[in-house]
Design an enzyme around this catalytic site. Structure first.
Site, PDB file in Angstrom:
ATOM      1  N   ASP A 148      29.629  16.882  30.348  1.00 57.10           N
ATOM      2  CA  ASP A 148      29.968  16.429  31.533  1.00 57.10           C
ATOM      3  C   ASP A 148      29.023  16.127  32.622  1.00 57.10           C
ATOM      4  O   ASP A 148      28.212  17.130  32.925  1.00 57.10           O
ATOM      5  CB  ASP A 148      31.166  17.605  31.974  1.00 57.10           C
ATOM      6  CG  ASP A 148      32.115  16.751  32.989  1.00 57.10           C
ATOM      7  OD1 ASP A 148      32.347  15.619  32.871  1.00 57.10           O
ATOM      8  OD2 ASP A 148      32.827  17.605  33.670  1.00 57.10           O
ATOM      9  N   HIS A 180      32.222  12.744  45.621  1.00 61.43           N
ATOM     10  CA  HIS A 180      32.456  14.305  44.955  1.00 61.43           C
ATOM     11  C   HIS A 180      31.448  15.270  45.280  1.00 61.43           C
ATOM     12  O   HIS A 180      31.841  16.484  45.943  1.00 61.43           O
ATOM     13  CB  HIS A 180      32.963  14.256  43.564  1.00 61.43           C
ATOM     14  CG  HIS A 180      33.391  15.320  43.196  1.00 61.43           C
ATOM     15  ND1 HIS A 180      34.681  16.052  43.202  1.00 61.43           N
ATOM     16  CD2 HIS A 180      32.713  16.089  42.043  1.00 61.43           C
ATOM     17  CE1 HIS A 180      34.726  16.943  42.512  1.00 61.43           C
ATOM     18  NE2 HIS A 180      33.594  17.010  41.746  1.00 61.43           N
ATOM     19  N   GLU A 224      38.242  11.335  35.754  1.00 61.13           N
ATOM     20  CA  GLU A 224      36.977  11.056  35.158  1.00 61.13           C
ATOM     21  C   GLU A 224      37.215   9.774  34.140  1.00 61.13           C
ATOM     22  O   GLU A 224      38.227   9.537  33.790  1.00 61.13           O
ATOM     23  CB  GLU A 224      36.270  12.146  34.519  1.00 61.13           C
ATOM     24  CG  GLU A 224      35.965  13.530  35.314  1.00 61.13           C
ATOM     25  CD  GLU A 224      34.837  14.208  34.780  1.00 61.13           C
ATOM     26  OE1 GLU A 224      34.293  13.934  33.936  1.00 61.13           O
ATOM     27  OE2 GLU A 224      34.936  15.728  35.068  1.00 61.13           O
ATOM     28  N   ASP A 263      39.323  16.243  33.274  1.00 62.67           N
ATOM     29  CA  ASP A 263      38.654  17.597  32.953  1.00 62.67           C
ATOM     30  C   ASP A 263      39.411  18.542  33.734  1.00 62.67           C
ATOM     31  O   ASP A 263      39.043  19.002  34.882  1.00 62.67           O
ATOM     32  CB  ASP A 263      36.962  17.547  33.345  1.00 62.67           C
ATOM     33  CG  ASP A 263      36.490  18.723  33.198  1.00 62.67           C
ATOM     34  OD1 ASP A 263      36.650  19.420  32.217  1.00 62.67           O
ATOM     35  OD2 ASP A 263      35.502  18.912  33.927  1.00 62.67           O
ATOM     36  N   THR A 284      33.985  13.723  38.119  1.00 64.69           N
ATOM     37  CA  THR A 284      35.102  13.590  38.978  1.00 64.69           C
ATOM     38  C   THR A 284      34.754  12.234  39.837  1.00 64.69           C
ATOM     39  O   THR A 284      33.577  12.336  40.597  1.00 64.69           O
ATOM     40  CB  THR A 284      35.326  14.599  40.168  1.00 64.69           C
ATOM     41  OG1 THR A 284      35.454  15.735  39.441  1.00 64.69           O
ATOM     42  CG2 THR A 284      36.610  14.272  40.764  1.00 64.69           C
TER      43      THR A 284
HETATM   44 MN    MN Z   1      34.069  17.404  35.168  1.00 64.84          MN
END
Ligand code: MN
Length: 426
Positions: free
Chosen positions: A124, A131, A198, A230, A356
């Site tokens: 990730d 963000h 995401e 997520d 994000t």
């Molecule tokens: Mn994430």
């Protein structure tokens, strides 16, 4: 690296299947995303491509001779383009092969859609500077962005086993929580449950260990993109994340949408990669002329919330935010080049989360952490309900689509997941 626009993207193309020509369909003949389906859970997954409200069973249509999704993901660019051309030719109005394709169609509503592949490994990233800045401000008002952010695509290795198909419910996690004024942590259900908007990138062809993938080849290793949520436990995260990063706050559930929109389908929606005035340019291994010209992708993204009460009343939910993937700080190619620069090997079916995807405006936050300002500001809905964090029974629905003058709008379908009550503490 860049995939050419060809006749499969022609906005005037129509299918003999009426539902594919509906202007509101996410799956017109210009899209053709890959996924997996089955009649029931006693059957193995089969590979298919969405068209209108139907699915083309790829093997029944004579387009593949395997149900091994990794083999399809690993095919080279010319094979992927040949599959797209064959689908486009067979599904377009006037096709001589209509009968063969028609015999291979199923209604999406008659089958279960699964994960598009067995997710092999999962990383990730943290590619939205908006963000990262908003979250950073909550912890470090004077110095929100850490000094590495504009140089290194930040990421962590996540857990593949708990990535779930869209439509799956999951239980709120229990975990260690420690209030700022408490001396000791306690075990309790997460009280600050959040989502993260995401995109998921599905790795197509892998690379050998010790063989970095350069920018020029990077996108050849990506099959396509899907929507990815997520789910995050902010209170667990706040206590556990130092010094090694997220752990139990992230690995209890993530939701991936069923359809992978291919890099070929996204070709008309590319956008320049630009750095804001005064920001450093990427190091040479993260830079290329192609990336500057069209490394970004213009994808409109939306988050919707449907509470249990809304669901009972037949209400589809309320939109929480919108943002666009072209506002990300790092591109798909840069993530591949960075991930492999040390020799790390990627394999077919690996998943990258974008991180994000928040936009520049405060209302474009891709998580409740941003929209509720860390739980300080409740979001009110028309039915009188409000939220700072997710409640049991809440569903989060992600949507995404691409549109550009001169091209047919294509969509990602939806990515849906529902929160259930935490398991009893023993
Ligand atoms: Mn994430």
């Amino acid at each position: 690296m860049t995939i050419a626009i060809n006749d499969t993207h022609d906005a005037a193309l129509r299918s003999w299947l009426d539902s594919a020509n509906d202007a509101t369909s996410d799956f017109p003949i210009q899209n053709l995303p890959l996924g997996r389906f089955r009649g029931d859970n006693t059957q193995p997954w089969r590979l298919g491509v969405a068209i209108g409200d139907r699915i083309v069973d790829l093997q029944k249509a004579g387009l593949i001779d395997t149900q091994n999704v990794d083999a399809v993901l690993a095919s080279d660019l010319s094979a992927r383009q040949a599959l797209r051309r064959a689908l486009s030719a067979g599904l377009r109005a006037g096709s001589a092969d209509r009968a063969r394709f028609e015999a291979a169609l199923l209604a999406q509503s008659d089958v279960a859609l699964g994960l598009p592949c067995d997710v092999r490994d999962y990383t990730d990233f943290y590619t939205s500077v908006h963000h990262a800045t908003t979250i950073g401000k909550q912890f470090r008002p004077d110095n929100p962005l850490l000094p590495n952010y504009k140089w290194v695509p930040i990421g962590y290795h996540g857990r593949a086993s708990s990535i779930m198909a869209s439509g799956t419910s999951f239980r709120r996690p229990n975990g260690q929580l420690k209030a700022p004024d408490a001396d000791t942590p306690r075990l309790a259900p997460c009280a600050r449950l959040d989502y993260e908007l995401e995109l998921g990138m599905i790795v197509g062809r892998g690379n050998d260990a010790g063989t970095p993938v350069g920018m020029a080849q990077a996108e050849d290793h990506v099959f396509g993109l899907a929507l990815f949520n997520d789910w995050s436990a902010r209170d667990i995260q706040g206590w556990e994340y130092q010094p090694l990063g997220p752990f139990l706050s992230k690995n209890f559930a993530s939701t991936l949408s069923p359809w992978v929109v291919t890099m070929e389908a996204l070709a008309p929606f590319r956008a320049p990669f630009v750095r804001p005035e005064g920001d450093p340019q990427p190091l040479p291994y993260l830079d290329s002329p192609d990336n500057r010209a069209h490394g970004a992708i213009d994808i409109e993204l939306e988050v919707w919330l449907q509470t249990a009460q809304m669901r009972q009343n037949g209400h589809a939910g309320e939109r929480l935010s919108c943002s666009n993937y072209k506002d990300a700080y790092w591109t798909v190619a840069q993530l591949v080049a960075h991930h492999t620069v040390n020799g790390c090997n990627l394999a077919s079916g690996d998943l990258f989360g974008s991180g994000t995807l928040s936009g520049p405006a405060p209302e474009q936050g891709g998580s409740l952490m941003e929209l509720s300002q860390g739980g300080k500001r409740a979001i009110a809905f028309a039915n009188g309900e409000s939220r700072t964090w997710l409640q049991d029974g809440d569903s989060i629905i992600l949507r995404g689509y691409c549109q550009r003058d001169g091209f047919r709008r294509i969509g990602f379908g939806e990515c849906r997941g529902t929160v259930l009550a935490a398991p009893a503490l023993g």
